[in-house]
Motif scaffolding. Structure first.
Motif, PDB file in Angstrom:
ATOM      1  N   THR A   1       0.833  -1.210   0.000  1.00  0.00           N
ATOM      2  CA  THR A   1       0.000   0.000   0.000  1.00  0.00           C
ATOM      3  C   THR A   1       0.867   1.259   0.000  1.00  0.00           C
ATOM      4  O   THR A   1       0.614   2.207  -0.761  1.00  0.00           O
ATOM      5  N   VAL A   2       1.884   1.269   0.857  1.00  0.00           N
ATOM      6  CA  VAL A   2       2.775   2.433   0.919  1.00  0.00           C
ATOM      7  C   VAL A   2       3.490   2.629  -0.404  1.00  0.00           C
ATOM      8  O   VAL A   2       3.590   3.760  -0.923  1.00  0.00           O
ATOM      9  N   SER A   3       4.000   1.543  -0.991  1.00  0.00           N
ATOM     10  CA  SER A   3       4.698   1.646  -2.281  1.00  0.00           C
ATOM     11  C   SER A   3       3.772   2.172  -3.367  1.00  0.00           C
ATOM     12  O   SER A   3       4.167   3.010  -4.192  1.00  0.00           O
ATOM     13  N   ALA A   4       2.532   1.696  -3.386  1.00  0.00           N
ATOM     14  CA  ALA A   4       1.572   2.148  -4.394  1.00  0.00           C
ATOM     15  C   ALA A   4       1.264   3.633  -4.233  1.00  0.00           C
ATOM     16  O   ALA A   4       1.181   4.379  -5.226  1.00  0.00           O
ATOM     17  N   LEU A   5       1.096   4.085  -3.004  1.00  0.00           N
ATOM     18  CA  LEU A   5       0.797   5.505  -2.774  1.00  0.00           C
ATOM     19  C   LEU A   5       1.979   6.389  -3.145  1.00  0.00           C
ATOM     20  O   LEU A   5       1.796   7.494  -3.685  1.00  0.00           O
ATOM     21  N   VAL A   6       3.200   5.939  -2.861  1.00  0.00           N
ATOM     22  CA  VAL A   6       4.386   6.710  -3.243  1.00  0.00           C
ATOM     23  C   VAL A   6       4.476   6.810  -4.760  1.00  0.00           C
ATOM     24  O   VAL A   6       4.731   7.895  -5.331  1.00  0.00           O
ATOM     25  N   ALA A   7       4.265   5.674  -5.450  1.00  0.00           N
ATOM     26  CA  ALA A   7       4.305   5.696  -6.918  1.00  0.00           C
ATOM     27  C   ALA A   7       3.201   6.580  -7.475  1.00  0.00           C
ATOM     28  O   ALA A   7       3.402   7.312  -8.467  1.00  0.00           O
ATOM     29  N   LEU A   8       2.031   6.559  -6.852  1.00  0.00           N
ATOM     30  CA  LEU A   8       0.925   7.396  -7.304  1.00  0.00           C
ATOM     31  C   LEU A   8       1.228   8.873  -7.098  1.00  0.00           C
ATOM     32  O   LEU A   8       0.895   9.717  -7.947  1.00  0.00           O
ATOM     33  N   ALA A   9       1.881   9.213  -6.002  1.00  0.00           N
ATOM     34  CA  ALA A   9       2.183  10.617  -5.707  1.00  0.00           C
ATOM     35  C   ALA A   9       3.225  11.179  -6.649  1.00  0.00           C
ATOM     36  O   ALA A   9       3.200  12.369  -6.988  1.00  0.00           O
ATOM     37  N   ILE A  10       4.162  10.338  -7.098  1.00  0.00           N
ATOM     38  CA  ILE A  10       5.276  10.822  -7.923  1.00  0.00           C
ATOM     39  C   ILE A  10       4.974  10.687  -9.409  1.00  0.00           C
ATOM     40  O   ILE A  10       5.371  11.524 -10.227  1.00  0.00           O
ATOM     41  N   GLY A  11       4.243   9.640  -9.796  1.00  0.00           N
ATOM     42  CA  GLY A  11       3.983   9.396 -11.213  1.00  0.00           C
ATOM     43  C   GLY A  11       3.037  10.405 -11.811  1.00  0.00           C
ATOM     44  O   GLY A  11       2.351  11.157 -11.110  1.00  0.00           O
TER      45      GLY A  11
ATOM     46  N   SER B   1       1.056   9.313 -14.744  1.00  0.00           N
ATOM     47  CA  SER B   1       0.067   8.627 -15.580  1.00  0.00           C
ATOM     48  C   SER B   1      -1.264   8.444 -14.853  1.00  0.00           C
ATOM     49  O   SER B   1      -2.329   8.429 -15.488  1.00  0.00           O
ATOM     50  N   GLY B   2      -1.231   8.282 -13.546  1.00  0.00           N
ATOM     51  CA  GLY B   2      -2.456   8.065 -12.783  1.00  0.00           C
ATOM     52  C   GLY B   2      -2.899   6.619 -12.725  1.00  0.00           C
ATOM     53  O   GLY B   2      -3.829   6.276 -11.996  1.00  0.00           O
ATOM     54  N   TYR B   3      -2.230   5.735 -13.490  1.00  0.00           N
ATOM     55  CA  TYR B   3      -2.607   4.317 -13.488  1.00  0.00           C
ATOM     56  C   TYR B   3      -2.068   3.563 -12.269  1.00  0.00           C
ATOM     57  O   TYR B   3      -2.357   2.378 -12.105  1.00  0.00           O
ATOM     58  N   GLU B   4      -1.274   4.255 -11.468  1.00  0.00           N
ATOM     59  CA  GLU B   4      -0.732   3.579 -10.282  1.00  0.00           C
ATOM     60  C   GLU B   4      -1.826   3.161  -9.300  1.00  0.00           C
ATOM     61  O   GLU B   4      -1.598   2.318  -8.425  1.00  0.00           O
ATOM     62  N   GLY B   5      -3.021   3.723  -9.449  1.00  0.00           N
ATOM     63  CA  GLY B   5      -4.144   3.300  -8.597  1.00  0.00           C
ATOM     64  C   GLY B   5      -4.494   1.832  -8.783  1.00  0.00           C
ATOM     65  O   GLY B   5      -5.120   1.219  -7.908  1.00  0.00           O
ATOM     66  N   VAL B   6      -4.100   1.253  -9.926  1.00  0.00           N
ATOM     67  CA  VAL B   6      -4.353  -0.175 -10.147  1.00  0.00           C
ATOM     68  C   VAL B   6      -3.657  -1.013  -9.078  1.00  0.00           C
ATOM     69  O   VAL B   6      -4.150  -2.078  -8.683  1.00  0.00           O
ATOM     70  N   LEU B   7      -2.519  -0.525  -8.599  1.00  0.00           N
ATOM     71  CA  LEU B   7      -1.785  -1.256  -7.567  1.00  0.00           C
ATOM     72  C   LEU B   7      -2.615  -1.392  -6.291  1.00  0.00           C
ATOM     73  O   LEU B   7      -2.558  -2.420  -5.607  1.00  0.00           O
ATOM     74  N   LEU B   8      -3.381  -0.355  -5.980  1.00  0.00           N
ATOM     75  CA  LEU B   8      -4.254  -0.439  -4.807  1.00  0.00           C
ATOM     76  C   LEU B   8      -5.372  -1.459  -5.018  1.00  0.00           C
ATOM     77  O   LEU B   8      -5.816  -2.111  -4.060  1.00  0.00           O
TER      78      LEU B   8
END
Length: 377
Positions: A75-85, A87-94
Motif C-alpha cells: 500500500t505504501v509503495s503504491a501511494l508513493v508511486a501514485l504521488a510521484i507518477g 500517468s495516474g494508473y498507479e491506482g491499479v496497484l491499490l
C-alpha cells in the motif's frame, strides 16, 4: 495465504495488474512525453518494492503477521508511486492490494483497509505537487474497482474454505467407516474366539478326561488305540487354545490406516504423522485416539490458521501418548468449548488425562496420555 488455497490465477492477475500500472509511465518516458527526472528513480524504487512485497506476501511468507506487514508495504509503495507518477494508473496497484487482502486479513479488516487506501489516494491526488491535473475524482472510480476486486477475492476464499471443509468431512467419513469396519471384523474375531473357547474347548477338555479314564480301565488290547486317541485329543485342545490366543492378539484395530485416511483428505494445513510401528490398541482406545486427533485437526483447520500440524502417537511406558501441535495463531487465553470438554471426559473415562496449551502467536498443543489397556468407555 493465497498459495494455501491454490489461487494461482489470482496471483497471476496481480502481476498483470502490476505491469499494467507501470507500463504507461515507462512508455511516457520512452516516448519523451515525460522527462526521466530524479524523482523518477524514487518511482522506480516504489514500483519495484511493490512487486517484491507482493511476491513475499503471496508466495514466500507463511506467518500471517508478516504477510500483513508485506501487504502494508504494498500500500505504501503504491501511494508513493501514485504521488510521484504522472500517468495516474498507479491506482491499479491499490486494486491489487484489495484483491489480495481477503487472503491475508479478516473480512472487516480488509474492508477498512480499502477505505483507508481510498482516503489516502484522495489526499495524494489533492496534495501531490507532481500531479498534472486534479484527478482526485478518479479515486472514487478506483474505490469501486477495489471493492469489486475485494468481493471477487473474498468469494474465491470462501469457496476454497468450503471445498476444504467438504474434503475434511469426507475424509472423516472415510476414516470413520474404515475404523468401524475394522471394529466389526475385530468384534467378529473375538466372538468366534469365545465360541471356540467356550464350546469346542470345553468339549475337548471333557473328551480328554473321558479318554484318560478309558485308558486307565481298558484292557491290554484296547489300551494302545485309546492312548493314541487321548494324545490326539490333547494336541487338538492345544491347537484350539493356540488359535484362540492368536485371534485375541490380532483383535487390535488398524488405527494408523484410519489416521492416514483422515489426513489424506486435508490438503491444508499440512499434517505430519509420527505413528509408532509396534503400537497395537484395543477398539475403545483406538476410537478415543481417533476422536482426539479429529478434534485437534478440526480446531487447527477452522480456528488456528495454521500451516503445519504435527501429530504424534507413541508408546510411553504402559501408556499411549498422543500429541497434536499446530503452528497457528494460538490464543492468549484458551476457551475450552464443547468439543474439548467432551474429549476430556472421554479420555478420563478410560483412565487417561488430557492437557491443552496455547500461546498467542505460537500455536496450540494438545497432549493426551491413555493407558495402553483400556476398558470400554
Amino acid at each position: 495465504m493465497i498459495r494455501a488455497y491454490s489461487e494461482r490465477p489470482l496471483v497471476g492477475a496481480g502481476f498483470v495488474g502490476w505491469m499494467a500500472a507501470g507500463v504507461p509511465q515507462m512508455v511516457a518516458w520512452a516516448s519523451g512525453r515525460a522527462c526521466f527526472e530524479q524523482r523518477s528513480i524514487v518511482w522506480c524504487a516504489a514500483y519495484g518494492s511493490f512487486a517484491i512485497a507482493f511476491h513475499l506476501a503471496t508466495r514466500t511468507l507463511t506467518s500471517r503477521r508478516w504477510r500483513a506487514a508485506a501487504l502494508a508495504g504494498q500500500t505504501v509503495s503504491a501511494l508513493v508511486a501514485l504521488a510521484i507518477g504522472s500517468s495516474g494508473y498507479e491506482g491499479v496497484l491499490l486494486c491489487v492490494v484489495s484483491g489480495e487482502s481477503p487472503h491475508v486479513v479478516a473480512e472487516k479488516a480488509g474492508f477498512v483497509w480499502i477505505i483507508v487506501q481510498t482516503v489516502a489516494m484522495v489526499a495524494v491526488d489533492l496534495c501531490s505537487p507532481y500531479r498534472g491535473r486534479a484527478t482526485y475524482l478518479s479515486a472514487f472510480a478506483y474505490a469501486g474497482f477495489q471493492l469489486f476486486a475485494f468481493g471477487a477475492s473474498r468469494f474465491a476464499v470462501r469457496e476454497a474454505q468450503a471445498r476444504a471443509e467438504l474434503g475434511r468431512v469426507h475424509a472423516e467419513l472415510l476414516a470413520t467407516r474404515e475404523l468401524f469396519a475394522d471394529s466389526t471384523r475385530t468384534a467378529e474375531r473375538l466372538r468366534i474366539a469365545r465360541e471356540l473357547h467356550d464350546a469346542l474347548g470345553h468339549h475337548l477338555t471333557a473328551l480328554n478326561l473321558q479318554l484318560e479314564l478309558a485308558r486307565n480301565i481298558a484292557d491290554r488290547q484296547a489300551k494302545g488305540p485309546v492312548e493314541h486317541a487321548h494324545a490326539l485329543s490333547k494336541e487338538l485342545l492345544i491347537e484350539v487354545r493356540s488359535v484362540v490366543s492368536a485371534m485375541r492378539e490380532e483383535a487390535s484395530l488398524d488405527l494408523s490406516g484410519a489416521l492416514q485416511t483422515l489426513i489424506a483428505g486435508i490438503p491444508h494445513p499440512r499434517v505430519h504423522l509420527d505413528f509408532a510401528n509396534d503400537l497395537r490398541v484395543e477398539a475403545a482406545l483406538a476410537h478415543t485416539i481417533f476422536r482426539c486427533v479429529q478434534e485437534a485437526l478440526t480446531n487447527a483447520l477452522r480456528h488456528a490458521g495454521a500451516e503445519n500440524v504435527y501429530l504424534s502417537v507413541a508408546i510411553k511406558d504402559d501408556s499411549v501418548a498422543v500429541t497434536v501441535r499446530d503452528d497457528g495463531r494460538g490464543a492468549a487465553q484458551l476457551r475450552v468449548g464443547h468439543g474439548l470438554s467432551g474429549l476430556r471426559e472421554r479420555i478420563e473415562g478410560l483412565g487417561g488425562k488430557m492437557e491443552v496449551e496455547a500461546q498467542h502467536g505460537v500455536g496450540l498443543t494438545l497432549r493426551a496420555l491413555l493407558p495402553a489397556r483400556a476398558g470400554a468407555p
